[in-house]
Design a protein around this motif. Structure first.
Motif, PDB file in Angstrom:
ATOM      1  N   GLU A  83       0.855  -1.107   0.034  1.00 37.65           N
ATOM      2  CA  GLU A  83       0.068   0.081   0.047  1.00 37.65           C
ATOM      3  C   GLU A  83       0.808   1.253   0.084  1.00 37.65           C
ATOM      4  OE1 GLU A  83      -3.265   2.363   2.620  1.00 37.65           O
ATOM      5  OE2 GLU A  83      -2.670   0.675   3.418  1.00 37.65           O
ATOM      6  N   LEU A  84       0.444   2.205  -0.960  1.00 36.79           N
ATOM      7  CA  LEU A  84       1.289   3.548  -1.084  1.00 36.79           C
ATOM      8  C   LEU A  84       0.380   4.430  -0.381  1.00 36.79           C
ATOM      9  CD1 LEU A  84       2.761   1.782  -3.534  1.00 36.79           C
ATOM     10  CD2 LEU A  84       3.308   4.256  -4.125  1.00 36.79           C
ATOM     11  N   PHE A  85       0.476   5.322   0.628  1.00 35.69           N
ATOM     12  CA  PHE A  85      -0.483   5.782   1.420  1.00 35.69           C
ATOM     13  C   PHE A  85       0.451   7.061   1.843  1.00 35.69           C
ATOM     14  CE2 PHE A  85       2.144   4.006   4.646  1.00 35.69           C
ATOM     15  CZ  PHE A  85       2.151   4.847   5.684  1.00 35.69           C
ATOM     16  N   ASP A  86      -0.784   8.168   2.254  1.00 35.46           N
ATOM     17  CA  ASP A  86      -0.392   9.454   2.816  1.00 35.46           C
ATOM     18  C   ASP A  86      -1.246   9.669   4.045  1.00 35.46           C
ATOM     19  OD1 ASP A  86      -0.774  12.474   3.182  1.00 35.46           O
ATOM     20  OD2 ASP A  86      -0.101  12.721   1.268  1.00 35.46           O
ATOM     21  N   TYR A  87      -0.673  10.285   5.108  1.00 34.87           N
ATOM     22  CA  TYR A  87      -1.269  10.182   6.528  1.00 34.87           C
ATOM     23  C   TYR A  87      -2.323  11.154   6.415  1.00 34.87           C
ATOM     24  CZ  TYR A  87       1.677   6.960   9.098  1.00 34.87           C
ATOM     25  OH  TYR A  87       2.345   5.865   9.235  1.00 34.87           O
ATOM     26  N   ASN A  88      -2.303  12.148   5.451  1.00 39.36           N
ATOM     27  CA  ASN A  88      -3.448  13.244   5.202  1.00 39.36           C
ATOM     28  C   ASN A  88      -4.435  12.679   4.238  1.00 39.36           C
ATOM     29  OD1 ASN A  88      -3.072  15.308   7.432  1.00 39.36           O
ATOM     30  ND2 ASN A  88      -1.130  15.524   6.266  1.00 39.36           N
ATOM     31  N   CYS A  89      -4.419  11.563   3.880  1.00 34.98           N
ATOM     32  CA  CYS A  89      -5.405  11.048   2.805  1.00 34.98           C
ATOM     33  C   CYS A  89      -6.684  10.559   3.510  1.00 34.98           C
ATOM     34  CB  CYS A  89      -4.745  10.010   2.032  1.00 34.98           C
ATOM     35  SG  CYS A  89      -5.996   9.048   0.873  1.00 34.98           S
ATOM     36  N   SER A  90      -7.825  11.186   3.248  1.00 36.31           N
ATOM     37  CA  SER A  90      -9.099  10.709   4.142  1.00 36.31           C
ATOM     38  C   SER A  90      -9.277   9.266   3.631  1.00 36.31           C
ATOM     39  CB  SER A  90     -10.153  11.680   3.801  1.00 36.31           C
ATOM     40  OG  SER A  90     -10.420  11.891   2.510  1.00 36.31           O
ATOM     41  N   PHE A  91      -9.195   9.103   2.283  1.00 36.69           N
ATOM     42  CA  PHE A  91      -9.533   7.877   1.943  1.00 36.69           C
ATOM     43  C   PHE A  91      -8.754   6.354   2.376  1.00 36.69           C
ATOM     44  CE2 PHE A  91     -11.060  10.431  -1.519  1.00 36.69           C
ATOM     45  CZ  PHE A  91     -12.214  10.303  -1.657  1.00 36.69           C
TER      46      PHE A  91
ATOM     47  N   GLU B 119       6.475  15.805   6.109  1.00 33.46           N
ATOM     48  CA  GLU B 119       7.282  15.848   7.573  1.00 33.46           C
ATOM     49  C   GLU B 119       6.850  14.569   8.415  1.00 33.46           C
ATOM     50  OE1 GLU B 119       9.444  18.055   8.496  1.00 33.46           O
ATOM     51  OE2 GLU B 119       9.419  18.321   6.296  1.00 33.46           O
ATOM     52  N   ALA B 120       5.207  14.109   8.442  1.00 36.64           N
ATOM     53  CA  ALA B 120       4.786  13.070   9.043  1.00 36.64           C
ATOM     54  C   ALA B 120       5.460  11.619   8.476  1.00 36.64           C
ATOM     55  CB  ALA B 120       3.498  13.002   8.923  1.00 36.64           C
ATOM     56  N   ALA B 121       5.801  11.845   7.045  1.00 31.14           N
ATOM     57  CA  ALA B 121       6.318  10.594   6.466  1.00 31.14           C
ATOM     58  C   ALA B 121       7.592  10.455   7.220  1.00 31.14           C
ATOM     59  CB  ALA B 121       6.365  10.652   5.059  1.00 31.14           C
TER      60      ALA B 121
ATOM     61  N   PHE C 184      -3.364   7.821  12.012  1.00 32.25           N
ATOM     62  CA  PHE C 184      -4.636   8.026  11.220  1.00 32.25           C
ATOM     63  C   PHE C 184      -5.883   8.224  12.161  1.00 32.25           C
ATOM     64  CE2 PHE C 184      -2.663   5.696   7.238  1.00 32.25           C
ATOM     65  CZ  PHE C 184      -3.167   6.698   6.530  1.00 32.25           C
ATOM     66  N   THR C 185      -5.754   7.976  13.426  1.00 32.65           N
ATOM     67  CA  THR C 185      -7.233   8.312  14.159  1.00 32.65           C
ATOM     68  C   THR C 185      -7.041   9.479  14.940  1.00 32.65           C
ATOM     69  OG1 THR C 185      -5.983   6.856  16.173  1.00 32.65           O
ATOM     70  CG2 THR C 185      -7.484   5.814  14.676  1.00 32.65           C
ATOM     71  N   SER C 186      -5.986  10.337  14.734  1.00 34.95           N
ATOM     72  CA  SER C 186      -5.714  11.540  15.275  1.00 34.95           C
ATOM     73  C   SER C 186      -6.690  12.691  14.628  1.00 34.95           C
ATOM     74  CB  SER C 186      -4.281  12.239  15.184  1.00 34.95           C
ATOM     75  OG  SER C 186      -4.012  12.522  13.813  1.00 34.95           O
ATOM     76  N   ARG C 187      -6.883  13.941  15.377  1.00 38.32           N
ATOM     77  CA  ARG C 187      -7.812  14.922  14.898  1.00 38.32           C
ATOM     78  C   ARG C 187      -7.011  15.800  14.099  1.00 38.32           C
ATOM     79  NH1 ARG C 187     -12.703  15.355  17.715  1.00 38.32           N
ATOM     80  NH2 ARG C 187     -13.098  13.801  19.221  1.00 38.32           N
ATOM     81  N   GLY C 188      -7.804  16.256  13.199  1.00 41.60           N
ATOM     82  CA  GLY C 188      -7.001  17.417  12.301  1.00 41.60           C
ATOM     83  C   GLY C 188      -6.166  16.990  11.340  1.00 41.60           C
ATOM     84  N   GLN C 189      -5.405  17.809  10.770  1.00 41.54           N
ATOM     85  CA  GLN C 189      -4.295  17.493   9.969  1.00 41.54           C
ATOM     86  C   GLN C 189      -3.054  16.700  10.577  1.00 41.54           C
ATOM     87  OE1 GLN C 189      -2.211  20.786   7.836  1.00 41.54           O
ATOM     88  NE2 GLN C 189      -2.227  19.650   5.950  1.00 41.54           N
ATOM     89  N   VAL C 190      -2.425  15.584  10.086  1.00 39.47           N
ATOM     90  CA  VAL C 190      -1.225  15.089  10.433  1.00 39.47           C
ATOM     91  C   VAL C 190      -0.287  15.709  10.092  1.00 39.47           C
ATOM     92  CG1 VAL C 190      -0.154  12.893  10.723  1.00 39.47           C
ATOM     93  CG2 VAL C 190      -2.644  12.847  10.617  1.00 39.47           C
ATOM     94  N   SER C 191       0.809  16.260  10.820  1.00 34.29           N
ATOM     95  CA  SER C 191       1.862  17.056  10.619  1.00 34.29           C
ATOM     96  C   SER C 191       3.122  16.270  11.387  1.00 34.29           C
ATOM     97  CB  SER C 191       2.045  18.339  11.221  1.00 34.29           C
ATOM     98  OG  SER C 191       1.875  18.361  12.498  1.00 34.29           O
TER      99      SER C 191
END
Length: 279
Positions: A124-132, A166-168, A190-197
């Protein structure tokens, strides 16, 4: 150009080509049965024969009359076109995947979960700020829990924002610590609130016992930068532009397709070596 315009253009081309051999004179009639046969041949993938210059005032009413008598012809033609395009795309992906096996599966920055010796590998290729990606997290958790033969490889692909990058970076540092539960870190982000930084990720790393100062220093290291660069290069090579994107066997699967689809494809890999088995 819209799909309907493209399909209509293909239909008109097929009709014009095939009718070219029968309309020697503009006044010569062409019956409905002949038109239906031509269109059926076009939908089935037949090749029109010789062409001839046709007056639009002659051919266009014929096409319109046929379409009005059978409006679903465009739907059938569109379906046939979709099937052909999917087949071509699948073959293109298969060739690209075959040439990128080492980059996909042997990258030292790969984050491995599940059974390291599993008989099936899901990437899986992913982004921590991807809602999907966030919504797909429970699917991955369930697969890891229910399938002891599954190996999961995660690849950081932060394409949505600087905060994602930065999160990555933090995540790659955390993943390199053998005594840290990476899945716990992954879930926390992924379960944190708001934008992941980067700060979000550093806080999660600290909760797991890591020094945020040490992690912040390591996250800017050349190996971390190189790992992200390799993933971007791989995505470009495979024409991957969004997250989540899964790689499974001989298929690139874009989007959060759901656990049942993933389970079916994993089962097919085990049954026939491909995500799609012949019936």
């Amino acid at each position: 150009m819209s799909r309907s315009t493209l399909v209509l253009g293909l239909l008109c081309g097929a009709l014009a080509g095939a009718l070219g051999t029968t309309l020697y004179h503009q006044s010569q009639p062409t019956d409905e049965a002949r038109i239906r046969a031509i269109v059926s041949e076009a939908i089935a993938g037949g090749t029109a024969t010789a062409t001839a210059a046709l007056d639009p005032s002659v051919i266009n009413p014929m096409i319109e009359a046929y379409l009005m008598s059978d409006p679903r012809v465009l739907q059938r033609l569109s379906s046939a076109l979709d099937t052909e395009l999917r087949t071509e795309q699948r073959e293109t992906s298969r060739v690209a995947l075959a040439s990128a096996q080492e980059q996909i599966y042997a990258d030292p920055a790969n984050i491995v979960l599940g059974n390291p010796e599993g008989d099936v590998t899901l990437v899986e290729l992913f982004d921590y700020n991807c809602s999907f990606c966030r919504n797909a997290l429970p699917d991955l958790a369930e697969l890891l829990e229910s399938d002891p033969g599954l190996k999961v490889v995660l690849k950081e692909f932060p394409i949505l924002s600087r905060e994602s990058v930065e999160a990555a970076r933090v995540a790659l540092v955390v993943a390199g610590k053998d005594d840290i539960d990476y899945w716990a870190f992954h879930e926390a982000l992924f379960t944190s609130r708001g934008q992941v930084s980067g700060q979000t990720a550093l806080a999660a790393a600290q909760q797991l016992g890591l020094s945020p100062v040490s992690v912040e220093l390591d996250m800017q290291s050349q190996p971390v930068t190189d790992a992200l660069t390799r993933t971007v290069a791989l995505a470009r090579q495979l024409n991957i532009t969004g997250t989540p994107t899964y790689i499974l066997g001989d298929e690139i699967i874009p989007g959060a397709v759901g656990i049942e689809t993933l389970r079916e494809k994993i089962a097919n890999i085990r049954a026939c070596g491909s995500t799609q088995c012949s019936s």
